[in-house]
Design a protein around this motif. Sequence first.
Motif, PDB file in Angstrom:
ATOM      1  N   GLN A  16       0.822  -1.218   0.000  1.00 57.04           N
ATOM      2  CA  GLN A  16       0.000   0.000   0.000  1.00 57.04           C
ATOM      3  C   GLN A  16       0.854   1.264   0.000  1.00 57.04           C
ATOM      4  O   GLN A  16       0.425   2.311  -0.445  1.00 57.04           O
ATOM      5  CB  GLN A  16      -0.847   0.016   1.267  1.00 57.04           C
ATOM      6  N   CYS A  17       2.064   1.173   0.565  1.00 56.14           N
ATOM      7  CA  CYS A  17       2.923   2.351   0.658  1.00 56.14           C
ATOM      8  C   CYS A  17       3.352   2.767  -0.745  1.00 56.14           C
ATOM      9  O   CYS A  17       3.913   1.990  -1.497  1.00 56.14           O
ATOM     10  CB  CYS A  17       4.141   2.064   1.530  1.00 56.14           C
ATOM     11  N   MET A  18       3.090   4.043  -1.088  1.00 53.70           N
ATOM     12  CA  MET A  18       3.437   4.523  -2.436  1.00 53.70           C
ATOM     13  C   MET A  18       4.667   5.439  -2.397  1.00 53.70           C
ATOM     14  O   MET A  18       4.900   6.202  -3.331  1.00 53.70           O
ATOM     15  CB  MET A  18       2.242   5.220  -3.069  1.00 53.70           C
ATOM     16  N   HIS A  19       5.386   5.367  -1.291  1.00 56.22           N
ATOM     17  CA  HIS A  19       6.674   6.076  -1.133  1.00 56.22           C
ATOM     18  C   HIS A  19       6.572   7.593  -1.234  1.00 56.22           C
ATOM     19  O   HIS A  19       7.551   8.252  -1.557  1.00 56.22           O
ATOM     20  CB  HIS A  19       7.713   5.572  -2.151  1.00 56.22           C
ATOM     21  N   CYS A  20       5.416   8.165  -0.972  1.00 57.17           N
ATOM     22  CA  CYS A  20       5.253   9.615  -1.161  1.00 57.17           C
ATOM     23  C   CYS A  20       6.046  10.428  -0.139  1.00 57.17           C
ATOM     24  O   CYS A  20       6.419  11.567  -0.398  1.00 57.17           O
ATOM     25  CB  CYS A  20       3.778   9.979  -1.086  1.00 57.17           C
ATOM     26  N   GLY A  21       6.252   9.862   1.044  1.00 55.24           N
ATOM     27  CA  GLY A  21       7.038  10.561   2.070  1.00 55.24           C
ATOM     28  C   GLY A  21       6.252  11.579   2.883  1.00 55.24           C
ATOM     29  O   GLY A  21       6.830  12.313   3.681  1.00 55.24           O
ATOM     30  N   PHE A  22       4.920  11.623   2.712  1.00 52.15           N
ATOM     31  CA  PHE A  22       4.125  12.585   3.492  1.00 52.15           C
ATOM     32  C   PHE A  22       4.238  12.331   4.995  1.00 52.15           C
ATOM     33  O   PHE A  22       4.047  13.209   5.811  1.00 52.15           O
ATOM     34  CB  PHE A  22       2.637  12.526   3.084  1.00 52.15           C
ATOM     35  N   CYS A  23       4.528  11.087   5.334  1.00 51.89           N
ATOM     36  CA  CYS A  23       4.633  10.719   6.750  1.00 51.89           C
ATOM     37  C   CYS A  23       5.922  11.243   7.398  1.00 51.89           C
ATOM     38  O   CYS A  23       5.995  11.416   8.616  1.00 51.89           O
ATOM     39  CB  CYS A  23       4.602   9.196   6.889  1.00 51.89           C
ATOM     40  N   ILE A  24       6.942  11.454   6.581  1.00 57.16           N
ATOM     41  CA  ILE A  24       8.287  11.683   7.129  1.00 57.16           C
ATOM     42  C   ILE A  24       8.391  12.903   8.058  1.00 57.16           C
ATOM     43  O   ILE A  24       8.945  12.795   9.156  1.00 57.16           O
ATOM     44  CB  ILE A  24       9.339  11.679   5.994  1.00 57.16           C
ATOM     45  N   ARG A  43      11.449   2.224   7.030  1.00 56.07           N
ATOM     46  CA  ARG A  43      11.157   0.996   7.790  1.00 56.07           C
ATOM     47  C   ARG A  43      10.276   0.065   6.974  1.00 56.07           C
ATOM     48  O   ARG A  43      10.471  -1.148   6.973  1.00 56.07           O
ATOM     49  CB  ARG A  43      10.483   1.351   9.121  1.00 56.07           C
ATOM     50  N   LEU A  44       9.303   0.640   6.278  1.00 54.18           N
ATOM     51  CA  LEU A  44       8.421  -0.196   5.447  1.00 54.18           C
ATOM     52  C   LEU A  44       9.223  -0.855   4.325  1.00 54.18           C
ATOM     53  O   LEU A  44       8.993  -2.020   3.997  1.00 54.18           O
ATOM     54  CB  LEU A  44       7.277   0.645   4.865  1.00 54.18           C
ATOM     55  N   ALA A  45      10.176  -0.106   3.770  1.00 52.18           N
ATOM     56  CA  ALA A  45      11.014  -0.680   2.697  1.00 52.18           C
ATOM     57  C   ALA A  45      11.832  -1.845   3.255  1.00 52.18           C
ATOM     58  O   ALA A  45      11.979  -2.889   2.604  1.00 52.18           O
ATOM     59  CB  ALA A  45      11.924   0.391   2.119  1.00 52.18           C
ATOM     60  N   ASN A  77      -0.912  10.312   9.226  1.00 53.64           N
ATOM     61  CA  ASN A  77      -0.651  11.288   8.160  1.00 53.64           C
ATOM     62  C   ASN A  77      -0.368  10.624   6.819  1.00 53.64           C
ATOM     63  O   ASN A  77       0.278  11.203   5.959  1.00 53.64           O
ATOM     64  CB  ASN A  77       0.530  12.176   8.557  1.00 53.64           C
ATOM     65  N   CYS A  78      -0.842   9.406   6.657  1.00 54.16           N
ATOM     66  CA  CYS A  78      -0.564   8.654   5.428  1.00 54.16           C
ATOM     67  C   CYS A  78      -1.782   8.681   4.503  1.00 54.16           C
ATOM     68  O   CYS A  78      -2.839   8.148   4.854  1.00 54.16           O
ATOM     69  CB  CYS A  78      -0.222   7.209   5.800  1.00 54.16           C
ATOM     70  N   PRO A  79      -1.659   9.269   3.323  1.00 52.02           N
ATOM     71  CA  PRO A  79      -2.816   9.330   2.422  1.00 52.02           C
ATOM     72  C   PRO A  79      -3.227   7.959   1.882  1.00 52.02           C
ATOM     73  O   PRO A  79      -4.358   7.767   1.463  1.00 52.02           O
ATOM     74  CB  PRO A  79      -2.344  10.242   1.277  1.00 52.02           C
ATOM     75  N   ALA A  80      -2.298   6.994   1.922  1.00 49.74           N
ATOM     76  CA  ALA A  80      -2.622   5.666   1.369  1.00 49.74           C
ATOM     77  C   ALA A  80      -3.224   4.744   2.430  1.00 49.74           C
ATOM     78  O   ALA A  80      -3.612   3.615   2.133  1.00 49.74           O
ATOM     79  CB  ALA A  80      -1.356   5.039   0.801  1.00 49.74           C
TER      80      ALA A  80
HETATM   81  S1  SF4 Z   1       2.754   8.558   3.850  1.00 51.00           S
HETATM   82 FE1  SF4 Z   1       2.082   6.406   3.683  1.00 51.00          FE
HETATM   83  S2  SF4 Z   1       2.264   5.937   1.514  1.00 51.00           S
HETATM   84 FE2  SF4 Z   1       3.480   7.782   1.851  1.00 51.00          FE
HETATM   85  S3  SF4 Z   1       5.557   7.020   2.300  1.00 51.00           S
HETATM   86 FE3  SF4 Z   1       4.548   7.242   4.253  1.00 51.00          FE
HETATM   87  S4  SF4 Z   1       3.693   5.217   4.689  1.00 51.00           S
HETATM   88 FE4  SF4 Z   1       4.178   5.265   2.486  1.00 51.00          FE
END
Ligand code: SF4
Length: 424
Positions: A16-24, A43-45, A77-80
């Motif tokens: 589900q993680c689309m690597h957008c980085g909004f969470c960072i 961590r998900l990677a 804060n994850c849109p996915a």
């Molecule tokens: S905000 Fe969600 S979808 Fe985007 S990188 Fe972080 S965990 Fe992945």
Amino acid sequence: MNEKIIELLPEDKLLQCMHCGFCIPHCPTYKNYKIETASPRGRLALMRAVAKNELSFTKNFSKYMRLCLLCRACEDNCPAGVSFGLLMEITRAEIEKKKKKSILKSFILNIILTDQNKLEKIIALLRIYQKSGLQKIIRKTGILKIIPPLEKLERLLIPLPVSSLKKNIKEIEKSGSNTRFKVGFFLGCVMNTMFADTSRKTITILKEIGCEVYIPKNVKCCGAPHGVEGYRETQKKLARFNIDLFLKKELDFIITDCAGCGTALKEYKHLLEDDPEYSEKARIFSSKIKDISEFLWNEAKLRNTKKNINAKVTYHDACHLIHTQKISKEPRELLKIISGLEYIELEDADMCCGSAGSYCITHPDDSIKYLKWKIENINNTGADFVAIGNPGCLIQIMYGIRKENLKIKAVHTVDLLATALNLE
Ligand code: SF4
Ligand code: SF4
């Protein structure tokens, strides 16, 4: 050949993680370390790589999984809609299975924290330690520094109440007025032993607003510490016990004043979703759970108090209220109905204070860093009180206040409400 270490991680959830980085930007450990492997996306990677056998189980993998506070700000804060908390708990459970068992950890989680009576006995010993003056001597000599984990644990100790709450309440507490709601009260381990006075006030408020309150005394730990530490089987056993205990009564809601317990109890429905006997019961049980602030504001519609509190207050969002239960408006609104009380918003109110279950003991230096950020922001508000809805954060922030010798007082939101309702 690489050993497949995480067989249970659901691939669909990982993908589900689309690597957008909004969470960072919301991740405290990324703010601290500024490296991708200390971020949620990193961590998900790593989890994906080990689940696909592309990466072997390494100390570093374990280290970055353990560095996570499980604050779940990323999830919020994850849109996915990545279920980061669930994935991290499964990962830790797998790590726990592979590594050599810690006898001490296993003893604490499987023996002490599965039986509130045992925990009460330990707290009774600590009470003697405190009241006898031994604590003052020990702290003055600094002797505990020779056993660093013990010293780190001891410094967090707050003044303990004279007894646990269980000893002073009935199993059913009736309201003096007409019964509006029949509720259960989940008496958490820490609230019962260390914040007995606050939970007593919670029950008094519930009675005052027309609740008949069922408080089972043989309740067991909610299982939150077990989930965080990867003891999922013990966590499931505790969940089944608590579900049976409360579902034998006809209750409108089950209330808790501990954010950590509230999250764990609301998540029983996920924990037991593959259990044919308990999945439906867990769903019903979880649907009845309400944090006290959520219940008072949304269900009981508490809108007025009786007594002025002429002071300034700010509010710290416990991760287990804001990020997992999405409760942030309710406690603020409740504070704002207290006349005389001036509300001041806290900068980065939703950033973890570094308590995070046992994190303050397992990662003391990092924990202190997060606490320092939090205390600086609290101090900048100039408030007299910081209201908090979780005992772990209360203990941590009380320690930070003592350490910096500040005048501000950390209290549970319920403590201020009880004063304002004239119920002390
Ligand atoms: S905000 Fe969600 S979808 Fe985007 S990188 Fe972080 S965990 Fe992945
Ligand atoms: S749970 Fe908290 S510490 Fe862990 S990755 Fe997410 S935001 Fe960072």
